[in-house]
Design an enzyme around this catalytic site. Sequence first.
Site, PDB file in Angstrom:
ATOM      1  N   ARG A  95      -4.342  10.701   4.677  1.00 39.46           N
ATOM      2  CA  ARG A  95      -3.298  11.732   4.730  1.00 39.46           C
ATOM      3  C   ARG A  95      -2.325  11.648   3.561  1.00 39.46           C
ATOM      4  NH1 ARG A  95      -3.075  14.091   9.538  1.00 39.46           N
ATOM      5  NH2 ARG A  95      -0.952  14.775   9.195  1.00 39.46           N
ATOM      6  N   ARG A 124       0.645  14.519  13.301  1.00 43.04           N
ATOM      7  CA  ARG A 124       1.389  14.120  12.090  1.00 43.04           C
ATOM      8  C   ARG A 124       1.506  15.362  11.204  1.00 43.04           C
ATOM      9  NH1 ARG A 124      -0.788   8.675   9.536  1.00 43.04           N
ATOM     10  NH2 ARG A 124       1.113   8.875   8.313  1.00 43.04           N
ATOM     11  N   PRO A 125       2.449  16.244  11.555  1.00 40.72           N
ATOM     12  CA  PRO A 125       2.555  17.500  10.813  1.00 40.72           C
ATOM     13  C   PRO A 125       3.030  17.291   9.375  1.00 40.72           C
ATOM     14  CG  PRO A 125       4.290  17.326  12.486  1.00 40.72           C
ATOM     15  CD  PRO A 125       3.429  16.111  12.624  1.00 40.72           C
ATOM     16  N   ILE A 126       2.871  18.337   8.554  1.00 41.93           N
ATOM     17  CA  ILE A 126       3.340  18.252   7.151  1.00 41.93           C
ATOM     18  C   ILE A 126       4.334  19.380   6.862  1.00 41.93           C
ATOM     19  CG2 ILE A 126       1.362  17.019   6.151  1.00 41.93           C
ATOM     20  CD1 ILE A 126       0.426  19.923   5.292  1.00 41.93           C
ATOM     21  N   ASP A 127       4.912  19.941   7.945  1.00 42.80           N
ATOM     22  CA  ASP A 127       5.809  21.090   7.774  1.00 42.80           C
ATOM     23  C   ASP A 127       7.026  20.778   6.892  1.00 42.80           C
ATOM     24  OD1 ASP A 127       6.387  19.383   9.911  1.00 42.80           O
ATOM     25  OD2 ASP A 127       7.618  20.866  10.940  1.00 42.80           O
ATOM     26  N   ASP A 176       5.222   0.681  11.943  1.00 47.87           N
ATOM     27  CA  ASP A 176       3.989   0.033  11.474  1.00 47.87           C
ATOM     28  C   ASP A 176       3.853  -1.408  11.972  1.00 47.87           C
ATOM     29  OD1 ASP A 176       3.344   2.357  10.216  1.00 47.87           O
ATOM     30  OD2 ASP A 176       3.969   1.718   8.222  1.00 47.87           O
ATOM     31  N   ARG A 233      -8.332  -0.571   5.140  1.00 51.66           N
ATOM     32  CA  ARG A 233      -7.515   0.439   4.467  1.00 51.66           C
ATOM     33  C   ARG A 233      -6.194  -0.158   3.984  1.00 51.66           C
ATOM     34  NH1 ARG A 233      -6.635   5.823   7.671  1.00 51.66           N
ATOM     35  NH2 ARG A 233      -5.495   6.098   5.737  1.00 51.66           N
ATOM     36  N   CYS A 265      -5.207  13.173  13.194  1.00 44.55           N
ATOM     37  CA  CYS A 265      -4.807  11.792  12.919  1.00 44.55           C
ATOM     38  C   CYS A 265      -5.136  10.945  14.140  1.00 44.55           C
ATOM     39  CB  CYS A 265      -3.313  11.747  12.628  1.00 44.55           C
ATOM     40  SG  CYS A 265      -2.681  10.082  12.552  1.00 44.55           S
ATOM     41  N   LYS A 287       0.835  -1.210   0.000  1.00 44.47           N
ATOM     42  CA  LYS A 287       0.000   0.000   0.000  1.00 44.47           C
ATOM     43  C   LYS A 287       0.865   1.252   0.000  1.00 44.47           C
ATOM     44  CE  LYS A 287      -1.607   1.504   4.134  1.00 44.47           C
ATOM     45  NZ  LYS A 287      -1.211   2.887   4.461  1.00 44.47           N
ATOM     46  N   ASN A 288       1.854   1.288   0.888  1.00 43.66           N
ATOM     47  CA  ASN A 288       2.619   2.525   1.063  1.00 43.66           C
ATOM     48  C   ASN A 288       3.589   2.797  -0.080  1.00 43.66           C
ATOM     49  OD1 ASN A 288       1.220   3.024   3.331  1.00 43.66           O
ATOM     50  ND2 ASN A 288       2.841   2.450   4.773  1.00 43.66           N
ATOM     51  N   VAL A 311       9.108   6.811  16.392  1.00 41.84           N
ATOM     52  CA  VAL A 311       8.613   7.531  15.210  1.00 41.84           C
ATOM     53  C   VAL A 311       7.326   8.276  15.560  1.00 41.84           C
ATOM     54  CG1 VAL A 311       7.900   7.328  12.791  1.00 41.84           C
ATOM     55  CG2 VAL A 311       9.707   5.844  13.691  1.00 41.84           C
TER      56      VAL A 311
HETATM   57  N1  EPU Z   1       7.066  14.509  10.379  1.00 35.79           N
HETATM   58  C1  EPU Z   1       7.077  15.856  10.704  1.00 35.79           C
HETATM   59  N2  EPU Z   1       6.777  16.748   9.697  1.00 35.79           N
HETATM   60  C2  EPU Z   1       6.491  16.345   8.431  1.00 35.79           C
HETATM   61  C3  EPU Z   1       6.489  14.978   8.127  1.00 35.79           C
HETATM   62  C4  EPU Z   1       6.788  14.071   9.129  1.00 35.79           C
HETATM   63  O1  EPU Z   1       7.329  16.250  11.841  1.00 35.79           O
HETATM   64  O2  EPU Z   1       6.244  17.221   7.585  1.00 35.79           O
HETATM   65  C5  EPU Z   1       7.389  13.525  11.451  1.00 35.79           C
HETATM   66  C6  EPU Z   1       6.197  12.617  11.752  1.00 35.79           C
HETATM   67  O3  EPU Z   1       5.325  13.204  12.667  1.00 35.79           O
HETATM   68  C7  EPU Z   1       6.865  11.370  12.258  1.00 35.79           C
HETATM   69  C8  EPU Z   1       8.159  11.304  11.439  1.00 35.79           C
HETATM   70  O4  EPU Z   1       8.375  12.636  10.952  1.00 35.79           O
HETATM   71  O5  EPU Z   1       7.194  11.509  13.613  1.00 35.79           O
HETATM   72  C9  EPU Z   1       8.127  10.349  10.275  1.00 35.79           C
HETATM   73  O6  EPU Z   1       6.956  10.564   9.503  1.00 35.79           O
HETATM   74  P1  EPU Z   1       6.916  10.199   7.938  1.00 35.79           P
HETATM   75  O7  EPU Z   1       6.855  11.456   7.153  1.00 35.79           O
HETATM   76  O8  EPU Z   1       8.029   9.257   7.648  1.00 35.79           O
HETATM   77  O9  EPU Z   1       5.520   9.451   7.841  1.00 35.79           O
HETATM   78  P2  EPU Z   1       4.482   9.461   6.634  1.00 35.79           P
HETATM   79  O10 EPU Z   1       5.203   9.587   5.351  1.00 35.79           O
HETATM   80  O11 EPU Z   1       3.399  10.420   6.938  1.00 35.79           O
HETATM   81  C10 EPU Z   1       4.574   6.901   6.183  1.00 35.79           C
HETATM   82  C11 EPU Z   1       3.584   5.771   6.141  1.00 35.79           C
HETATM   83  C12 EPU Z   1       3.126   5.442   7.556  1.00 35.79           C
HETATM   84  C13 EPU Z   1       4.350   5.073   8.390  1.00 35.79           C
HETATM   85  C14 EPU Z   1       5.375   6.216   8.356  1.00 35.79           C
HETATM   86  C15 EPU Z   1       6.664   5.895   9.080  1.00 35.79           C
HETATM   87  C16 EPU Z   1       2.509   6.038   4.013  1.00 35.79           C
HETATM   88  C17 EPU Z   1       1.289   6.369   3.250  1.00 35.79           C
HETATM   89  N3  EPU Z   1       2.441   6.153   5.333  1.00 35.79           N
HETATM   90  O12 EPU Z   1       3.878   8.012   6.750  1.00 35.79           O
HETATM   91  O13 EPU Z   1       2.283   4.306   7.430  1.00 35.79           O
HETATM   92  O14 EPU Z   1       3.956   4.839   9.719  1.00 35.79           O
HETATM   93  O15 EPU Z   1       5.698   6.532   6.980  1.00 35.79           O
HETATM   94  O16 EPU Z   1       7.272   4.791   8.526  1.00 35.79           O
HETATM   95  O17 EPU Z   1       3.525   5.646   3.455  1.00 35.79           O
HETATM   96  C18 EPU Z   1       0.573   2.838   8.032  1.00 35.79           C
HETATM   97  O18 EPU Z   1       0.750   2.245   6.951  1.00 35.79           O
HETATM   98  O19 EPU Z   1      -0.134   2.349   8.962  1.00 35.79           O
HETATM   99  C19 EPU Z   1       1.198   4.127   8.246  1.00 35.79           C
HETATM  100  C20 EPU Z   1       0.758   5.003   9.152  1.00 35.79           C
END
Ligand code: EPU
Length: 424
Positions: free
Chosen positions: A93, A122-125, A307, A399, A117, A22-23, A329
């Site tokens: 997300r 889960r910020p996107i900054d 995960d 999902r 979330c 999926k991811n 994480v």
């Molecule tokens: N983070 C920030 N700011 C950002 C982005 C991330 O502070 O702009 C922080 C997050 O809060 C977290 C860390 O950085 O503490 C890592 O987050 P990451 O960006 O790697 O997570 P993601 O891309 O949003 C993907 C997977 C998640 C998985 C995480 C970590 C997808 C669609 N989602 O999320 O999968 O837990 O990487 O490996 O690929 C799941 O499948 O159940 C799932 C939640």
Amino acid sequence: MDKLVIQGGNRLNGTVKASGSKNSALPLMAAALLCDTGEITLERIPDLKDIRTFRKLLDYLGVETSYHENTLRISSSDLRCVKAPYELVKQMRASIYVLGPLLARFGQASVSLPGGCAFGPRPIDFHLMAMEKLGASISIEKGFIEAKIKGSRLKGTTIDFPTTTVGATGNTLMAAVLAEGTTLIKNAAMEPEIVTLCCFLEAMGARIDGTGTTTLEIQGVESLDAKDFTNIFDRIETATLLTAGAITGGSITVSDIDPGHLAAVLEKFEESGCSIITDSGSITLEGTDAIARTDVITNPFPLFPTDMQAQWIALMTQAQGTSHVIDRVYHERFNHIPELNRLGARIEIRNNEATVHGPTRLTGTTVMSTDLRASASLVVAGLVAEGVTEVLRIYHLDRGYEQIEKKLNSLGASITRESYQEFG
Ligand code: EPU
């Protein structure tokens, strides 16, 4: 709504095939937006709710898609709309993945903020910081990220992520492949899903050095060509199935996989007393009747994945002694604990650390899914609980797990899916 009704106590044995990841599928689908001609065929795309939601988003943008038996066809030549609406983004997300491709191709994008979330902030900054560094101006208006390029193309730059981030690494890659000049991504994620995205982008004509390392160097090109591509297996689904084998003391094989993606998890299974046999395309786990207490700490790849944290805690409820599970994480990803405790587990939470006292006798009752991996841990626990465990709100599980009850039943589990109505 649907629930799973699990009759616990069966030992699992046999072989199952892993589904597509999926991811990894989600960023591959987003990357297809970068091609303005031709049709892309993606193979091994799992039939999951998140994939259907992302397809709806692509449809909304004006992309033509068709899906049949895990094959997804995408044609983005008529893509005109650059707006990702709240109704779809709030469901998933990962919709943020359209930001980079839309900006790269059209110089603008309007993407709803994802909202809350289920397991903490889960910020996107980092996504926004990267797009700004590539030359976009970003503002937040009425709950939407409004992004616009000043010139005609994004401009290569150096982006150094403060923390490893899968999503922002993927988004930046998809923006940078069409940017003018060279982009350096430092502290890039090394997850197999990011490696796969790099491979797909390279197949389409992108120029990327350092794939699979923490430094990616991207030489921007003017356009990409449509190419067909096969997705990788789902390492989290695979590890969840292996956990189901381990908790029941069974012997199971998951095929169509690459064991290298799961090295850290396999090491932990061995530490817990299970025996692991791998070849190039399968993993066999032979369970033990005396699971050893095994601590884990989650971290970015190649270390133990967040995960798998919830499923590991379920396994440790059956281990001899007390184990400690730390999530580095997502510090608040512990919604499964109260539900596991309702089944009879003895787990305490302090900050981002769960202390699991094992072994405990689990007895079936009604529990509720709160997010995808939390649901998976309840299903795994239900397999060893005495009597019947009902896992409500199974839409979370749907999902990310393709035909999970069918796969587990093929290994000897006794699980039925039933619909029910919630009161209130
Ligand atoms: N983070 C920030 N700011 C950002 C982005 C991330 O502070 O702009 C922080 C997050 O809060 C977290 C860390 O950085 O503490 C890592 O987050 P990451 O960006 O790697 O997570 P993601 O891309 O949003 C993907 C997977 C998640 C998985 C995480 C970590 C997808 C669609 N989602 O999320 O999968 O837990 O990487 O490996 O690929 C799941 O499948 O159940 C799932 C939640």
